[in-house]
Enzyme design. Structure first.
Site, mmCIF file in Angstrom:
data_model
loop_
_atom_site.group_PDB
_atom_site.id
_atom_site.type_symbol
_atom_site.label_atom_id
_atom_site.label_comp_id
_atom_site.label_asym_id
_atom_site.label_seq_id
_atom_site.Cartn_x
_atom_site.Cartn_y
_atom_site.Cartn_z
ATOM 1 N N ASP A 160 -15.271 -11.041 12.312
ATOM 2 C CA ASP A 160 -14.090 -10.679 11.471
ATOM 3 C C ASP A 160 -14.207 -9.229 11.150
ATOM 4 O OD1 ASP A 160 -11.442 -10.911 10.268
ATOM 5 O OD2 ASP A 160 -12.076 -11.258 8.614
ATOM 6 N N TRP B 113 -13.096 -0.835 -3.839
ATOM 7 C CA TRP B 113 -11.809 -1.402 -3.279
ATOM 8 C C TRP B 113 -10.520 -0.327 -3.279
ATOM 9 C CZ3 TRP B 113 -12.926 -4.976 0.218
ATOM 10 C CH2 TRP B 113 -11.811 -5.597 0.816
ATOM 11 N N ARG C 194 0.841 -1.373 -0.009
ATOM 12 C CA ARG C 194 0.020 -0.090 0.131
ATOM 13 C C ARG C 194 0.837 1.334 0.119
ATOM 14 N NH1 ARG C 194 -3.267 -3.808 3.375
ATOM 15 N NH2 ARG C 194 -4.626 -4.610 1.935
ATOM 16 N N THR D 48 2.109 -5.337 4.400
ATOM 17 C CA THR D 48 1.576 -4.642 3.306
ATOM 18 C C THR D 48 1.337 -3.184 3.606
ATOM 19 O OG1 THR D 48 -0.811 -5.371 3.925
ATOM 20 C CG2 THR D 48 0.446 -7.021 2.473
#
Ligand code: CA
Length: 586
Positions: free
Chosen positions: A319, A489, A130, A174
């Protein structure tokens, strides 16, 4: 190697002077300095707001491509980077832990660093990265084998390379690092493998550890190589030894509020997903809350001590990672606040001084797991929507299934929202979806998935899943909404020119009117956008960049939704757009 040296010489000749080192003050002023971008979030508060208004609602129709850069090779998959810009060079990270330096004027590659990843890495949710962070004469970024690398800004040579944690135990990395006062600060990934979430701070010059702060109660922090303090109180909210593999991955990195000198990191789901295995008996009435998983944590950047915490989902069992970015801002009434749009479907407003709860609003439809948020900020659980305990099932193997909203990929996932200092609104990339969810027995095994749950994600509506919403953080009112067929996303950016930029999995890079949501401009990039846009000034003209390259968690874990979007093509192309000066007044 010759190519690297030539490129570095060309860079020096172009500027005529040696490149200046990036300082803490440069990082502090990153949002206001519009010819460079040194930080993830376009400022460490992560507002993703540019004060530039050269490009605006009237002339955005004249925005045209300037150059495009291919990440090349066979390594595609999700491209989630946010470009950084410094001294005539753009720096981007790519899938499979790659980093590129690109000539800002021409789009030509200057150098590339390709991390040699070992066999057996365990990234849960695609091989993404990212972005990096710039400080001094170096750029820093994390790799999928849970390392942090410092590269020379000019040459790409490795200055130091350190291990965050053991990839064989399921750790990876990430997120973009964040830099405060000369410390490179990172989290970790791996919440589906029973890892322990932690925040680490290293000396930017040497890579030496300064402090560590595990985020699950019972674990000890360190400062300058020695034990510092325990996180929380041992077994206050965890039964037995479950805290030792308790999850809480700090996988999305952090933000920094300079006014209160506070780092804010989020912690992911407690492990395993099956919440009955984490239920504890204690007299405090916080049975099985499992601190500080599914929480936001305010940390003193000088020593790693926890200043405050706010748990979004106690006794988490869906989650609903608590990692989504916490943005420091001042609202239209002058209140200094934090805001975060949680995986669990609620948009939270917190006090900047102590992280105390101020308000919460649902930002997606038909939330089923909770009936609301009480005055203390604790969810009002809908017990009927908690997936059942497998030990209560006839076969002891599969607990009762529920259809829960949002899905575990969240009302909002990692993709960053933006806050406009012009309108006072947040622009939140969200998704409307649910899941069938059930619990199963599980025991911990190093390097193996540690869920104790099964699931299938399903859309809620026929015509859309993605929903970009303009949200007033004072009232929670949704001012406008843009609906998108595929789940959103990619990151969002907003500008003083009255524009909101984001991209879609269908490949469209779009600009909206920040007040009305009217679509003002769109460009087809050739693959799905899951990256993060930026804007800057160069030679008197305003530029915008975004990376295109479909991937991320949706194609891997999206169940029925993944099937619906399986037609989308992968890619890997950084697009840069320019508003020509002669068209800026049109
Ligand atoms: Ca998770």
């Amino acid at each position: 190697m010759n190519r690297f040296i030539l490129a570095a010489c060309a860079g020096l000749m172009a500027t005529g002077v040696a490149w200046a080192d990036v300082t803490e003050e440069d990082l502090l002023n990153d949002q206001a300095t519009t010819d460079q971008i040194l930080t993830n979030g376009m400022g460490r508060h992560l507002q993703r707001y540019s004060p530039l208004d050269t490009l605006n609602q009237d002339n955005v129709k004249n925005l045209v491509p300037a150059w495009a850069f291919s990440l090349g090779g066979e390594k595609q998959r999700g491209q989630e980077t946010q470009p950084l810009i410094y001294d005539g060079v753009m720096y981007i990270t790519g899938s499979y832990s790659r980093l590129y330096a690109i000539d800002l004027k021409t789009g030509q590659e200057l150098w590339q660093y390709d991390a040699r990843l070992p066999e057996g890495i365990l990234p849960c949710c695609d091989v993404v990265n990212r972005g990096g962070a710039i400080y001094g004469d170096k750029i820093f970024f994390g790799t999928l084998d849970a390392r942090i690398v410092a590269l020379d800004l000019k040459t790409g040579d490795v200055v130091w390379r350190k291990q965050i944690a053991d990839y064989k135990a399921g750790y990876s990395y990430t997120a973009a690092p964040i830099i405060v006062d000369g410390l490179v600060i990172t989290g970790n990934s791996g919440g589906e493998f029973g890892i322990v979430g932690e925040v680490q701070a290293r000396d930017a010059e040497t890579g030496d550890l300064v402090w560590t702060r595990p985020v699950i109660e019972g674990h000890m922090g360190t400062l300058n190589g020695e034990e510092s303090t325990m996180t929380g109180t041992l077994n206050a909210t965890w039964p037995g030894d479950m805290w030792k593999t308790g999850g809480g991955a700090t996988w999305l990195g952090g933000s920094y509020d300079a006014e209160t000198d506070t780092l804010v990191f989020g912690a992911g789901n407690p492990a395993p997903w099956n919440s009955y295995l984490r239920a504890a008996g204690n007299p405090e009435g916080t049975e099985g809350d499992n601190l500080y998983a599914a929480s936001r944590i305010g940390i003193d950047p000088s020593n790693g001590e926890i200043k405050w915490h706010f748990q979004t989902t106690p006794r988490e069992g869906w989650d609903y990672d608590g990692v989504n970015e916490v943005v420091a801002y001042t609202d239209n009434d002058g209140n200094k606040r934090y805001a975060t749009a949680d995986r669990n479907g609620f948009f939270y407003v917190l006090n900047r001084e102590d992280g105390a709860f101020v308000a919460a609003y649902p930002f997606v439809k038909d939330i089923s797991w909770a009936d609301g948020i009480d005055e203390q900020g604790r969810p009002i659980f809908n017990e009927a929507n908690r997936p059942g305990d497998p030990t209560a099932a006839a076969d002891g193997q599969k607990g009762s299934t529920v259809f829960a909203v949002p899905s575990f990929l969240g009302g909002k996932n990692w993709m960053p929202m933006a806050f406009s200092q012009k309108t006072g609104n947040f622009y939140v990339p969200s998704n409307e979806w649910g899941m069938d969810l059930w619990n199963e027995p599980i025991s911990y095994k190093k390097g193996a998935a540690y869920l104790g749950a099964g699931f299938t994600i399903k859309p809620l509506f026929e015509d859309y899943i993605g929903s970009l919403k303009a949200i007033d953080p004072i009232t929670g009112e949704v001012k406008w909404e843009y609906k998108n067929q595929a789940p959103l996303w990619g990151g969002v950016m907003t500008t003083a020119g009255g524009l909101v930029f984001t991209g879609t999995p269908e490949g469209e890079f779009k600009a909206f009117n920040d007040e009305t949501g009217e679509e003002l401009w769109s460009f087809q990039t050739g693959s799905g956008i899951v990256g993060q846009p930026v804007t800057w000034m160069q030679d008197g003209e305003q530029y915008v960049s975004v990376i295109s390259g479909w991937g991320g968690a949706v194609p891997l874990w999206g169940g029925e939704v993944a099937k619906e979007v399986s037609y989308l093509n992968q890619g890997g192309l950084l697009w840069t757009f320019r508003l020509p000066e002669q068209l800026a007044s049109n």
